[in-house]
Design a protein around this motif. Structure first.
Motif, PDB file in Angstrom:
ATOM      1  N   ARG A   5      74.430  48.106 -34.891  1.00  0.00           N
ATOM      2  CA  ARG A   5      73.996  46.867 -34.242  1.00  0.00           C
ATOM      3  C   ARG A   5      75.222  46.004 -34.024  1.00  0.00           C
ATOM      4  O   ARG A   5      76.054  45.863 -34.911  1.00  0.00           O
ATOM      5  CB  ARG A   5      73.011  46.172 -35.170  1.00  0.00           C
ATOM      6  N   THR A   6      75.315  45.429 -32.861  1.00  0.00           N
ATOM      7  CA  THR A   6      76.450  44.582 -32.529  1.00  0.00           C
ATOM      8  C   THR A   6      75.957  43.172 -32.256  1.00  0.00           C
ATOM      9  O   THR A   6      75.005  42.984 -31.519  1.00  0.00           O
ATOM     10  CB  THR A   6      77.160  45.114 -31.257  1.00  0.00           C
ATOM     11  N   ILE A   7      76.608  42.184 -32.844  1.00  0.00           N
ATOM     12  CA  ILE A   7      76.247  40.789 -32.607  1.00  0.00           C
ATOM     13  C   ILE A   7      77.444  40.085 -31.988  1.00  0.00           C
ATOM     14  O   ILE A   7      78.551  40.165 -32.489  1.00  0.00           O
ATOM     15  CB  ILE A   7      75.850  40.080 -33.910  1.00  0.00           C
ATOM     16  N   HIS A   8      77.224  39.404 -30.873  1.00  0.00           N
ATOM     17  CA  HIS A   8      78.259  38.620 -30.199  1.00  0.00           C
ATOM     18  C   HIS A   8      77.776  37.187 -30.110  1.00  0.00           C
ATOM     19  O   HIS A   8      76.899  36.880 -29.315  1.00  0.00           O
ATOM     20  CB  HIS A   8      78.525  39.163 -28.795  1.00  0.00           C
ATOM     21  N   ASN A   9      78.332  36.314 -30.925  1.00  0.00           N
ATOM     22  CA  ASN A   9      77.926  34.908 -30.981  1.00  0.00           C
ATOM     23  C   ASN A   9      76.416  34.808 -31.123  1.00  0.00           C
ATOM     24  O   ASN A   9      75.851  35.339 -32.056  1.00  0.00           O
ATOM     25  CB  ASN A   9      78.454  34.139 -29.771  1.00  0.00           C
ATOM     26  N   THR A  10      75.736  34.170 -30.173  1.00  0.00           N
ATOM     27  CA  THR A  10      74.284  34.046 -30.275  1.00  0.00           C
ATOM     28  C   THR A  10      73.564  35.139 -29.496  1.00  0.00           C
ATOM     29  O   THR A  10      72.348  35.207 -29.533  1.00  0.00           O
ATOM     30  CB  THR A  10      73.811  32.671 -29.744  1.00  0.00           C
ATOM     31  N   HIS A  11      74.288  35.982 -28.792  1.00  0.00           N
ATOM     32  CA  HIS A  11      73.664  37.067 -28.043  1.00  0.00           C
ATOM     33  C   HIS A  11      73.716  38.329 -28.881  1.00  0.00           C
ATOM     34  O   HIS A  11      74.754  38.678 -29.425  1.00  0.00           O
ATOM     35  CB  HIS A  11      74.367  37.310 -26.718  1.00  0.00           C
ATOM     36  N   ILE A  12      72.593  39.014 -28.985  1.00  0.00           N
ATOM     37  CA  ILE A  12      72.524  40.239 -29.769  1.00  0.00           C
ATOM     38  C   ILE A  12      72.385  41.414 -28.808  1.00  0.00           C
ATOM     39  O   ILE A  12      71.537  41.404 -27.927  1.00  0.00           O
ATOM     40  CB  ILE A  12      71.328  40.213 -30.733  1.00  0.00           C
ATOM     41  N   THR A  13      73.220  42.404 -28.983  1.00  0.00           N
ATOM     42  CA  THR A  13      73.136  43.628 -28.209  1.00  0.00           C
ATOM     43  C   THR A  13      72.637  44.719 -29.141  1.00  0.00           C
ATOM     44  O   THR A  13      73.246  44.959 -30.181  1.00  0.00           O
ATOM     45  CB  THR A  13      74.517  44.023 -27.654  1.00  0.00           C
ATOM     46  N   MET A  14      71.532  45.341 -28.791  1.00  0.00           N
ATOM     47  CA  MET A  14      70.980  46.396 -29.622  1.00  0.00           C
ATOM     48  C   MET A  14      71.455  47.738 -29.097  1.00  0.00           C
ATOM     49  O   MET A  14      71.204  48.085 -27.948  1.00  0.00           O
ATOM     50  CB  MET A  14      69.455  46.360 -29.607  1.00  0.00           C
ATOM     51  N   ASP A  15      72.143  48.461 -29.940  1.00  0.00           N
ATOM     52  CA  ASP A  15      72.616  49.791 -29.618  1.00  0.00           C
ATOM     53  C   ASP A  15      72.146  50.714 -30.727  1.00  0.00           C
ATOM     54  O   ASP A  15      72.209  50.356 -31.889  1.00  0.00           O
ATOM     55  CB  ASP A  15      74.146  49.828 -29.560  1.00  0.00           C
ATOM     56  N   GLY A  16      71.705  51.908 -30.368  1.00  0.00           N
ATOM     57  CA  GLY A  16      71.342  52.868 -31.400  1.00  0.00           C
ATOM     58  C   GLY A  16      69.885  53.248 -31.355  1.00  0.00           C
ATOM     59  O   GLY A  16      69.214  53.105 -30.348  1.00  0.00           O
ATOM     60  N   ALA A  17      69.391  53.733 -32.482  1.00  0.00           N
ATOM     61  CA  ALA A  17      68.012  54.212 -32.596  1.00  0.00           C
ATOM     62  C   ALA A  17      67.261  53.345 -33.592  1.00  0.00           C
ATOM     63  O   ALA A  17      67.794  53.002 -34.649  1.00  0.00           O
ATOM     64  CB  ALA A  17      68.013  55.661 -33.057  1.00  0.00           C
ATOM     65  N   PHE A  18      66.033  52.989 -33.250  1.00  0.00           N
ATOM     66  CA  PHE A  18      65.236  52.116 -34.085  1.00  0.00           C
ATOM     67  C   PHE A  18      63.841  52.689 -34.222  1.00  0.00           C
ATOM     68  O   PHE A  18      63.330  53.320 -33.301  1.00  0.00           O
ATOM     69  CB  PHE A  18      65.151  50.719 -33.465  1.00  0.00           C
ATOM     70  N   GLU A  19      63.206  52.419 -35.339  1.00  0.00           N
ATOM     71  CA  GLU A  19      61.848  52.885 -35.543  1.00  0.00           C
ATOM     72  C   GLU A  19      60.915  52.163 -34.572  1.00  0.00           C
ATOM     73  O   GLU A  19      60.945  50.946 -34.448  1.00  0.00           O
ATOM     74  CB  GLU A  19      61.417  52.636 -36.989  1.00  0.00           C
ATOM     75  N   ARG A  20      60.118  52.932 -33.866  1.00  0.00           N
ATOM     76  CA  ARG A  20      59.151  52.395 -32.914  1.00  0.00           C
ATOM     77  C   ARG A  20      57.799  52.291 -33.608  1.00  0.00           C
ATOM     78  O   ARG A  20      57.316  53.265 -34.163  1.00  0.00           O
ATOM     79  CB  ARG A  20      59.053  53.288 -31.683  1.00  0.00           C
ATOM     80  N   LEU A  21      57.220  51.089 -33.569  1.00  0.00           N
ATOM     81  CA  LEU A  21      55.992  50.837 -34.315  1.00  0.00           C
ATOM     82  C   LEU A  21      54.882  50.318 -33.413  1.00  0.00           C
ATOM     83  O   LEU A  21      55.137  49.732 -32.367  1.00  0.00           O
ATOM     84  CB  LEU A  21      56.253  49.789 -35.407  1.00  0.00           C
ATOM     85  N   ASN A  22      53.648  50.535 -33.864  1.00  0.00           N
ATOM     86  CA  ASN A  22      52.497  49.857 -33.294  1.00  0.00           C
ATOM     87  C   ASN A  22      51.964  48.944 -34.408  1.00  0.00           C
ATOM     88  O   ASN A  22      52.585  48.824 -35.466  1.00  0.00           O
ATOM     89  CB  ASN A  22      51.453  50.843 -32.766  1.00  0.00           C
ATOM     90  N   TYR A  23      50.832  48.318 -34.198  1.00  0.00           N
ATOM     91  CA  TYR A  23      50.286  47.406 -35.215  1.00  0.00           C
ATOM     92  C   TYR A  23      50.031  48.138 -36.527  1.00  0.00           C
ATOM     93  O   TYR A  23      50.411  47.664 -37.594  1.00  0.00           O
ATOM     94  CB  TYR A  23      48.997  46.761 -34.691  1.00  0.00           C
ATOM     95  N   ALA A  24      49.391  49.305 -36.452  1.00  0.00           N
ATOM     96  CA  ALA A  24      49.042  50.049 -37.668  1.00  0.00           C
ATOM     97  C   ALA A  24      50.284  50.449 -38.460  1.00  0.00           C
ATOM     98  O   ALA A  24      50.323  50.293 -39.690  1.00  0.00           O
ATOM     99  CB  ALA A  24      48.221  51.286 -37.312  1.00  0.00           C
ATOM    100  N   THR A  25      51.303  50.944 -37.789  1.00  0.00           N
ATOM    101  CA  THR A  25      52.497  51.374 -38.505  1.00  0.00           C
ATOM    102  C   THR A  25      53.343  50.190 -38.962  1.00  0.00           C
ATOM    103  O   THR A  25      54.130  50.328 -39.895  1.00  0.00           O
ATOM    104  CB  THR A  25      53.339  52.353 -37.666  1.00  0.00           C
ATOM    105  N   LEU A  26      53.149  49.020 -38.363  1.00  0.00           N
ATOM    106  CA  LEU A  26      53.847  47.819 -38.817  1.00  0.00           C
ATOM    107  C   LEU A  26      53.390  47.437 -40.222  1.00  0.00           C
ATOM    108  O   LEU A  26      54.139  46.848 -40.986  1.00  0.00           O
ATOM    109  CB  LEU A  26      53.612  46.657 -37.845  1.00  0.00           C
ATOM    110  N   GLN A  27      52.149  47.803 -40.580  1.00  0.00           N
ATOM    111  CA  GLN A  27      51.613  47.462 -41.895  1.00  0.00           C
ATOM    112  C   GLN A  27      52.393  48.145 -43.017  1.00  0.00           C
ATOM    113  O   GLN A  27      52.412  47.667 -44.148  1.00  0.00           O
ATOM    114  CB  GLN A  27      50.126  47.826 -41.982  1.00  0.00           C
ATOM    115  N   THR A  28      53.029  49.263 -42.712  1.00  0.00           N
ATOM    116  CA  THR A  28      53.857  49.975 -43.695  1.00  0.00           C
ATOM    117  C   THR A  28      55.288  50.085 -43.176  1.00  0.00           C
ATOM    118  O   THR A  28      55.968  51.080 -43.396  1.00  0.00           O
ATOM    119  CB  THR A  28      53.287  51.375 -43.971  1.00  0.00           C
ATOM    120  N   ALA A  29      55.723  49.047 -42.486  1.00  0.00           N
ATOM    121  CA  ALA A  29      57.034  49.035 -41.825  1.00  0.00           C
ATOM    122  C   ALA A  29      58.176  49.019 -42.830  1.00  0.00           C
ATOM    123  O   ALA A  29      57.976  48.740 -44.004  1.00  0.00           O
ATOM    124  CB  ALA A  29      57.129  47.814 -40.919  1.00  0.00           C
TER     125      ALA A  29
END
Length: 127
Positions: A5-29
């Protein structure tokens, strides 16, 4: 799950792989601090810093600390929220990506339920 993850001042650039969730899977996120992806329909925005997203499986999630300079709310817009789970059906906002009008939430939810969370595919996706 984060590759980087790269952060530049107040702008955040998301690079990489992240877990994709729905409501149900957020409960055990993952724990707070992990970056996740939540795709759904924007159904409300208070105009200040809180939005309500109807996740791909129909559950409602509160997105907090929304940056009004990067969140261009339109009723029923389909979007991807990148953020961090906070518990109590809340996600801390990092950024939003508009996914257009033709994005199929039902198919996306099937992908999460039947493929991405299936142990058979754990070596390909995060489970």
């Amino acid at each position: 799950k984060i590759l980087y993850r790269t952060i530049h001042n107040t702008h955040i650039t998301m690079d990489g792989a992240f877990e994709r969730l729905n409501y149900a899977t957020l409960q055990t996120a993952p724990a707070e601090g992990q970056v996740i992806s939540l795709v759904g329909k924007a159904i409300n925005f208070d105009g200040v810093d809180t939005a309500t997203i109807e996740a791909a499986d129909g559950g409602q999630v509160q997105v907090v600390q929304v940056d009004v300079t990067t969140f261009n709310y339109a009723p029923n817009m389909i979007c991807e929220i990148m953020g961090s789970p906070l518990g109590n059906n809340q996600v801390q906002y990092f950024l939003c990506r508009d996914l257009g009008e033709d994005f199929d939430l039902e198919n996306y939810n099937k992908l999460i339920q039947n493929v991405m969370k299936n142990p058979k595919y754990a070596d390909i996706f995060y489970s």
